[in-house]
Design a protein around this motif. Structure first.
Motif, PDB file in Angstrom:
ATOM      1  N   ARG A  73      -9.732  12.347   9.000  1.00 51.21           N
ATOM      2  CA  ARG A  73      -9.174  12.675  10.215  1.00 51.21           C
ATOM      3  C   ARG A  73      -8.372  11.787  10.844  1.00 51.21           C
ATOM      4  O   ARG A  73      -7.297  11.884  11.426  1.00 51.21           O
ATOM      5  CB  ARG A  73     -10.250  13.149  11.297  1.00 51.21           C
ATOM      6  CG  ARG A  73     -11.097  14.376  10.850  1.00 51.21           C
ATOM      7  CD  ARG A  73     -12.154  14.794  11.955  1.00 51.21           C
ATOM      8  NE  ARG A  73     -13.111  13.453  11.869  1.00 51.21           N
ATOM      9  CZ  ARG A  73     -14.146  13.373  12.685  1.00 51.21           C
ATOM     10  NH1 ARG A  73     -14.495  14.432  13.277  1.00 51.21           N
ATOM     11  NH2 ARG A  73     -14.904  12.456  12.544  1.00 51.21           N
ATOM     12  N   SER A  74      -8.550  10.483  10.501  1.00 49.95           N
ATOM     13  CA  SER A  74      -7.816   9.252  11.218  1.00 49.95           C
ATOM     14  C   SER A  74      -7.569   8.051  10.131  1.00 49.95           C
ATOM     15  O   SER A  74      -8.357   7.325  10.154  1.00 49.95           O
ATOM     16  CB  SER A  74      -8.439   8.810  12.514  1.00 49.95           C
ATOM     17  OG  SER A  74      -9.744   8.288  11.907  1.00 49.95           O
ATOM     18  N   PRO A  75      -6.689   8.449   8.916  1.00 49.92           N
ATOM     19  CA  PRO A  75      -6.641   7.276   7.967  1.00 49.92           C
ATOM     20  C   PRO A  75      -5.745   6.405   8.408  1.00 49.92           C
ATOM     21  O   PRO A  75      -4.783   6.713   9.254  1.00 49.92           O
ATOM     22  CB  PRO A  75      -5.873   8.247   6.815  1.00 49.92           C
ATOM     23  CG  PRO A  75      -5.285   9.501   7.427  1.00 49.92           C
ATOM     24  CD  PRO A  75      -6.207   9.585   8.775  1.00 49.92           C
ATOM     25  N   PRO A  76      -5.966   5.110   8.005  1.00 48.52           N
ATOM     26  CA  PRO A  76      -4.914   4.242   8.477  1.00 48.52           C
ATOM     27  C   PRO A  76      -3.694   4.318   7.447  1.00 48.52           C
ATOM     28  O   PRO A  76      -3.608   4.540   6.468  1.00 48.52           O
ATOM     29  CB  PRO A  76      -5.739   2.896   7.998  1.00 48.52           C
ATOM     30  CG  PRO A  76      -6.753   3.302   6.722  1.00 48.52           C
ATOM     31  CD  PRO A  76      -7.061   4.645   7.231  1.00 48.52           C
ATOM     32  N   ALA A 119       0.653  -0.975   0.150  1.00 49.95           N
ATOM     33  CA  ALA A 119       0.038   0.123   0.068  1.00 49.95           C
ATOM     34  C   ALA A 119       0.920   1.343  -0.116  1.00 49.95           C
ATOM     35  O   ALA A 119       2.012   1.331   0.601  1.00 49.95           O
ATOM     36  CB  ALA A 119      -0.963   0.200   0.943  1.00 49.95           C
ATOM     37  N   ARG A 120       0.261   2.458  -0.769  1.00 53.63           N
ATOM     38  CA  ARG A 120       1.131   3.384  -0.486  1.00 53.63           C
ATOM     39  C   ARG A 120       0.340   4.780  -0.744  1.00 53.63           C
ATOM     40  O   ARG A 120      -0.643   4.546  -1.578  1.00 53.63           O
ATOM     41  CB  ARG A 120       2.311   3.346  -1.958  1.00 53.63           C
ATOM     42  CG  ARG A 120       1.735   3.426  -3.345  1.00 53.63           C
ATOM     43  CD  ARG A 120       2.615   3.570  -4.418  1.00 53.63           C
ATOM     44  NE  ARG A 120       1.875   3.603  -5.815  1.00 53.63           N
ATOM     45  CZ  ARG A 120       2.812   3.636  -6.764  1.00 53.63           C
ATOM     46  NH1 ARG A 120       4.052   3.849  -6.713  1.00 53.63           N
ATOM     47  NH2 ARG A 120       2.177   3.703  -7.945  1.00 53.63           N
ATOM     48  N   PRO A 121       0.596   5.655  -0.187  1.00 52.04           N
ATOM     49  CA  PRO A 121      -0.282   6.951  -0.592  1.00 52.04           C
ATOM     50  C   PRO A 121       0.100   7.264  -1.948  1.00 52.04           C
ATOM     51  O   PRO A 121       1.210   7.121  -2.765  1.00 52.04           O
ATOM     52  CB  PRO A 121       0.656   8.061   0.503  1.00 52.04           C
ATOM     53  CG  PRO A 121       1.280   7.447   1.214  1.00 52.04           C
ATOM     54  CD  PRO A 121       1.943   5.883   0.600  1.00 52.04           C
ATOM     55  N   ALA A 145     -14.116  -6.868   2.085  1.00 49.83           N
ATOM     56  CA  ALA A 145     -14.294  -6.846   3.617  1.00 49.83           C
ATOM     57  C   ALA A 145     -13.257  -6.328   4.258  1.00 49.83           C
ATOM     58  O   ALA A 145     -13.503  -5.576   5.307  1.00 49.83           O
ATOM     59  CB  ALA A 145     -14.946  -8.046   3.808  1.00 49.83           C
ATOM     60  N   THR A 146     -11.932  -6.726   4.091  1.00 51.28           N
ATOM     61  CA  THR A 146     -11.066  -6.086   4.863  1.00 51.28           C
ATOM     62  C   THR A 146     -10.666  -4.675   4.763  1.00 51.28           C
ATOM     63  O   THR A 146     -10.362  -3.938   5.764  1.00 51.28           O
ATOM     64  CB  THR A 146      -9.661  -7.067   4.563  1.00 51.28           C
ATOM     65  OG1 THR A 146      -9.941  -8.508   4.777  1.00 51.28           O
ATOM     66  CG2 THR A 146      -8.452  -6.786   5.547  1.00 51.28           C
ATOM     67  N   LEU A 147     -10.605  -4.362   3.446  1.00 47.19           N
ATOM     68  CA  LEU A 147     -10.560  -2.836   3.188  1.00 47.19           C
ATOM     69  C   LEU A 147     -11.560  -1.778   3.967  1.00 47.19           C
ATOM     70  O   LEU A 147     -11.140  -0.898   4.815  1.00 47.19           O
ATOM     71  CB  LEU A 147     -10.454  -2.433   1.746  1.00 47.19           C
ATOM     72  CG  LEU A 147      -9.338  -3.235   1.205  1.00 47.19           C
ATOM     73  CD1 LEU A 147      -9.362  -2.883  -0.467  1.00 47.19           C
ATOM     74  CD2 LEU A 147      -7.983  -2.445   1.526  1.00 47.19           C
ATOM     75  N   ASP A 148     -12.756  -2.576   3.987  1.00 44.67           N
ATOM     76  CA  ASP A 148     -13.865  -1.875   4.437  1.00 44.67           C
ATOM     77  C   ASP A 148     -13.718  -2.026   6.001  1.00 44.67           C
ATOM     78  O   ASP A 148     -13.844  -0.765   6.586  1.00 44.67           O
ATOM     79  CB  ASP A 148     -15.298  -2.869   4.472  1.00 44.67           C
ATOM     80  CG  ASP A 148     -16.545  -1.966   4.819  1.00 44.67           C
ATOM     81  OD1 ASP A 148     -16.835  -0.876   4.584  1.00 44.67           O
ATOM     82  OD2 ASP A 148     -17.159  -2.695   5.712  1.00 44.67           O
ATOM     83  N   ARG A 149     -13.153  -2.830   6.706  1.00 44.62           N
ATOM     84  CA  ARG A 149     -12.829  -2.878   8.029  1.00 44.62           C
ATOM     85  C   ARG A 149     -11.783  -1.715   8.438  1.00 44.62           C
ATOM     86  O   ARG A 149     -11.661  -1.489   9.428  1.00 44.62           O
ATOM     87  CB  ARG A 149     -12.710  -4.397   8.589  1.00 44.62           C
ATOM     88  CG  ARG A 149     -13.839  -4.880   8.709  1.00 44.62           C
ATOM     89  CD  ARG A 149     -13.711  -6.700   9.062  1.00 44.62           C
ATOM     90  NE  ARG A 149     -14.636  -7.434   9.251  1.00 44.62           N
ATOM     91  CZ  ARG A 149     -15.774  -7.575  10.342  1.00 44.62           C
ATOM     92  NH1 ARG A 149     -15.224  -6.656  11.429  1.00 44.62           N
ATOM     93  NH2 ARG A 149     -16.780  -8.262  10.395  1.00 44.62           N
ATOM     94  N   CYS A 150     -10.949  -1.772   7.411  1.00 49.07           N
ATOM     95  CA  CYS A 150      -9.749  -0.786   7.784  1.00 49.07           C
ATOM     96  C   CYS A 150     -10.406   0.626   7.704  1.00 49.07           C
ATOM     97  O   CYS A 150      -9.582   1.872   7.723  1.00 49.07           O
ATOM     98  CB  CYS A 150      -8.811  -1.010   6.761  1.00 49.07           C
ATOM     99  SG  CYS A 150      -7.789  -2.492   7.095  1.00 49.07           S
ATOM    100  N   GLY A 151     -11.629   0.975   7.418  1.00 53.77           N
ATOM    101  CA  GLY A 151     -12.042   2.230   7.245  1.00 53.77           C
ATOM    102  C   GLY A 151     -11.682   2.840   5.843  1.00 53.77           C
ATOM    103  O   GLY A 151     -11.290   4.168   5.903  1.00 53.77           O
TER     104      GLY A 151
END
Length: 926
Positions: free
Chosen positions: A792-795, A730-732, A758-764
């Motif tokens: 405000r609170s990105p993973p 993963a990268r910005p 589903a996992t990405l969804d749970r990561c917000g």
């Protein structure tokens, strides 16, 4: 202190009944509750009958003047019960006085409003302060007062009360909110002496002199406007506290009370502070807002000041609005509110100026040429005959346009290019309002006026000028179609502004592109703007792009007709007119193409470039699209959309430069990407043999659809990864704050796509785009463009990698979508799910089924849809995720496996999938 109601002797009609009997008090409270309930029912019936009668007469329900009678009738009914309770409890010789304060003091009592009371205790009384700093009565009367308030509460009245001596009133009035309530004190049971005492306690000589009060209240008003000015409050406005709401009207009244000594708007006319026309407008809009608030209290059944979605449709129906072909009933009601609020704001600005001049006096005017001047920083027309004190400006249309030209030429709000012009002087603003009927529409105007308007667009600050003209009512006179969309809202979550507000926001974005200052939100806009041959053409396209909303039919087509008529009347050349007309007609083309199609596909780029046809159109359309999306909602524009449009613009510009007769072939695109990615890897020290070995592990279609930097990043991720192993990266996204690119390389297996989603969804994380590619050796190359659901609170990218790798290492069936409660507002915007199927040719990969899904968006939607696809044993190869407010429009390329090969779905499998999706989605509509 002023207000309805005569001074009433404290002795009353009869003496108190003594300590009281609990049974008798309970009976009294029950009877009072019943009486008040009967009054409330009667007033509600009168309200409904009044709304029906006004609608039948052919005018807007919200303009009913009878609302004042309803408010005073409720106050009178409460007065009777309060006085009766007082006389039951308080001895005639107690020396106490009772006042109504706040809104109740104005005799303006809505169905669920508080009943605020002030008990004035003689200074000589033996008093003590309670925990709130308010005085308690002497021990002899404390029990009687407690009984009095208890009776009122038991009767169902929401009583707020204070018990104070005159000295404590003065001390408490140091809080400007307390003083404000006292300013509107109305005697319920008080003699003339008590009234005079309370007035003296709140005297400007003791607390809050007029100038200090004015400054504090003005700042309070501005802070409140800022607090209620966000988009949520625009969709669900606060009728009382929001900008242009009833609190604004009350604030002006409080200022008049303190500065001039009267809160009666009619008196301000005689004193020269308010024109008769302005008074009529203020009273009309106050009644309109009061009608909405009265009705809102009725439908909510509680004290509710915010016009929430929960109540909008019900209130619109109660006011008699009916859906028609062009406008929903709720949209008609909300348009009335927005127009009322705009007029209250406009009149409020004028009165604030006049109060300021009343306190500080007139300053020496500063001439701005022969026709205009500055007065205390406000632009004013110079009087024709100051000696007779006439309104300074018998304006005609030429004078009006000259005013806006002078405003643009001589200064700006920041004072950087000239004097800091704070706004339009109140007297000139009033004269301008009176002059509006003299302003012709563009199609009947003289050629000289049309040319003067075009000079405004070509001159300094054209967007600021259009905004000023819109807010002062001039633009709606010049272009009647703009008047029709003023205050017009659309009942959805995508359009958070009214049409006119949105149009002005689009123009403001265009002005920011012209500033020459880079904005990190827009990747290319500031580079493209200088290429425009005539920027005013883009401004006209922005002005007209949504001007046909609410007429029925395609607003793009209807708006294009309006734009052509306007440009022709303005004398624009045939070519310039054609450009503006095309931009209005096609203003959604770039957005739809970027968000719903695969712009990495050369065929998509070629089709889009063919529609655009030349680079001038492309430049204009790109800027208009960026400004349009960003002007729809502050939350809608994001780094992913910026990048998507920039990529589409760049690819299309290249296609136009190559020539439409020479479309880029897939093999040529693949070779270019491969070469560029090879150079990037070589720059990091990877050998040619190593690069080719990495490329051999990647799907060929990835070179056709991916960007060189993306291909190089994915290839580098495979270094030191054994064949068959999983790698998650993963990268910005560079230069796009918030956007994240996620790459998953893992063995293909059933349920993989659903587990990742589903996992990405749970990561917000909200997925904006997904590309699922099948690579050699049974491995998949999945790429996801995601943005945080809570910026405000990105993973962190490392956290995303860890959680995805952990999920893929275990049984995929155990990774389930998270269960979430549907947000309140989505319940009011349910869209019947639509499921469609088509067959698309994926080239060497063969035919695939394209699944199109339109439904109500909600948290976890994509995860649930992916879970359905998993349950149907289907493979996902591509996904385009587009969300427009409450509306989700998603497209997937899917296949089923038959004899070891991917095949499109037959009719039976399509019907099974449709049933499964509808069963999942219809659960949202319960």
């Amino acid at each position: 202190m002023t207000g309805p109601g005569a001074v009433v002797p404290a002795a009353g009609a009869r003496a108190a009944t003594g300590p009281g009997d609990a049974t008798a008090d309970a009976a009294w409270s029950a009877a009072a509750r019943t009486s008040l309930a009967e009054t409330a029912a009667t007033l509600a019936s009168r309200f409904d009958a009044s709304a029906a009668a006004v609608l039948e007469a052919g005018s807007e329900p919200a303009t009913d003047a009878g609302i004042d009678r309803l408010l005073t009738a409720r106050a009178a009914a409460v007065d009777a019960q309060v006085r009766d309770a007082w006389l039951r409890c308080i001895p005639a010789d107690a020396g106490l006085a009772l006042f109504a304060v706040g809104g109740y003091g104005r005799a303006e009592l809505f169905p669920q409003s508080d009943v605020d009371l002030l008990v004035l205790v003689p200074e000589a009384a033996d008093t003590a302060s309670d925990a709130d700093g308010a005085a308690s009565a002497s021990p002899a009367h404390a029990e009687a007062l407690a009984r009095f308030f208890a009776l009122l509460w038991d009767a169902g009245l929401p009583v707020g009360h204070a018990v104070r001596t005159p000295r404590q009133c003065t001390e408490a009035a140091a809080d400007i909110t307390v003083l404000t309530a006292m300013l509107e004190a109305r005697p319920l049971l008080a003699d003339a002496s008590a009234v005079a005492t309370l007035q003296a306690a709140a005297s400007p000589d003791l607390v809050w002199p007029a100038h200090e009060f004015f400054v504090a209240k003005r700042e309070e008003l501005r802070a409140r406007h800022a607090r209620y000015g966000d988009t949520a409050d625009n969709l669900e406005p606060n009728l009382k506290e929001g900008p242009g709401g009833l609190r604004d009207v009350q604030t002006l009244r409080w200022m008049a009370l303190r500065i001039i000594g009267t809160g009666d708007f009619e008196s301000l006319v005689a004193l020269g502070q308010l024109g008769a026309d302005e008074l009529a407008t203020m009273q009309r809009q106050r009644r309109a807002l009061s009608t909405l608030r009265f009705g809102l209290h009725l439908v909510a059944g509680k004290r509710e000041e915010r016009l929430r979605f929960d109540h909008q449709k019900t209130l619109a129906a109660r006011l008699g609005h009916v859906d028609n072909a062009d406008n929903l009933a709720v949209e008609q009601m909300m348009q009335g509110f927005y127009r009322s609020a705009a007029l209250v704001l406009r009149l409020g600005e004028r009165l604030l100026q006049r109060f300021e001049e009343q306190l500080e006096g007139e300053a020496q005017p500063q001439p701005l040429g022969p026709r205009f001047e500055l007065r205390r920083g406000y632009l004013a027309a110079r009087p024709h005959d100051a000696a007779v004190g006439e309104l300074p400006w018998p304006a005609d249309a030429d004078e009006v346009l000259a005013l806006f030209a002078a405003w643009a030429k001589h200064g700006d709000p920041a004072g950087m290019t000239g004097p800091a012009i704070a706004g339009l002087h109140s007297q000139t603003a009033r004269a301008l309002a009176e002059s509006l009927p003299t302003i012709p529409s563009f199609d009947t105007a003289a050629p000289a006026l049309r040319e003067r308007f075009m000079q405004l667009l070509r001159g300094p600050q054209p967007v600021a000028t259009l905004t000023r003209m819109a807010r002062l009512g001039v633009l709606g006179r010049w272009i009647p179609a703009f008047s029709n969309v003023s205050g017009r809202m659309q009942f959805d979550l995508f359009h958070v502004y009214t049409v006119d507000q949105h149009t002005l926001a689009v123009l403001k974005n265009l002005a920011s592109f012209a500033s020459g200052q880079a904005d990190e939100r827009f990747n290319l806009a500031h580079e493209v703007w200088p290429r425009l041959r005539k920027p005013e053409l883009l401004l006209l396209a922005g002005l007209f792009h949504d001007i046909a909303k609410g007429r029925g039919g395609d607003h793009s087509e209807l708006g294009a007709v309006d734009a052509r008529e306007f440009c022709t009347a303005m004398g624009l050349s045939a070519g310039d007119t054609a450009l503006v007309e095309w931009l209005v007609r096609e203003h959604l083309l770039m957005s739809v193409t970027a968000q719903k199609q695969d712009i990495a596909d050369p065929e998509v780029i070629h089709r889009f470039a063919t529609r655009v046809a030349d680079r001038e159109r492309l430049d204009h359309l790109y800027l208009l699209t960026c400004a349009d999306i960003a002007g729809t909602s502050p939350k809608l524009w994001n780094a992913w959309k910026d990048r998507l449009l920039a990529d589409l613009y760049t690819a299309t510009r290249l296609a136009l430069r190559r020539g439409l007769e020479n479309p880029l072939a897939a093999t040529e695109r693949s070779a270019e990407t491969r070469a560029a990615a090879h150079a990037m890897l070589a720059a990091f020290g990877v050998s040619d043999e190593g690069i080719e070995a990495l490329f051999a592990r990647m799907p060929e279609i990835g070179f056709q659809r991916g960007r060189p930097d993306q291909v190089a990043w994915q290839a580098a991720s495979l270094r030191e990864v054994a064949l068959g192993d999983t790698r998650v990266r993963a990268r910005p996204v560079a230069a796009h704050a918030g956007a994240i690119e996620v790459f998953v390389h893992t063995p293909d297996r059933a349920g993989l796509f659903a587990a990742i989603v589903a996992t990405l969804d749970r990561c917000g994380l909200a997925i904006q785009q997904a590309r699922v590619l099948d690579g050699p050796h049974g491995m998949i190359f999945d790429s996801f463009e995601v943005i945080p659901t809570d910026p405000r609170s990105p993973p962190a990218p490392e956290e995303i990698e860890r959680r995805l790798a952990q999920a893929l290492a275990g049984p995929l069936d155990s990774v389930k979508p998270a269960r979430r409660t549907q947000p309140r507002h989505l319940r009011h915007f349910r869209i019947s799910p639509q499921v469609g199927f088509d067959v698309v040719d994926a080239g060497a990969a063969g035919a695939r089924t394209m699944l199109s899904l339109v439904c109500t968006d909600r948290p976890g939607l994509l995860a649930d849809v992916a879970d359905v696809l998993r349950s149907q044993a289907l493979s996902v190869h591509d996904a385009r995720i587009a969300t427009f407010g409450e509306r989700a429009e998603d497209v997937f390329q899917i296949t089923t496996t038959t004899d070891g090969r991917n095949q499109p779905l037959d009719a039976t499998r399509q019907e099974a999938l449709r049933d499964a999706l509808l069963a999942c989605l219809e659960g949202d509509n319960r």
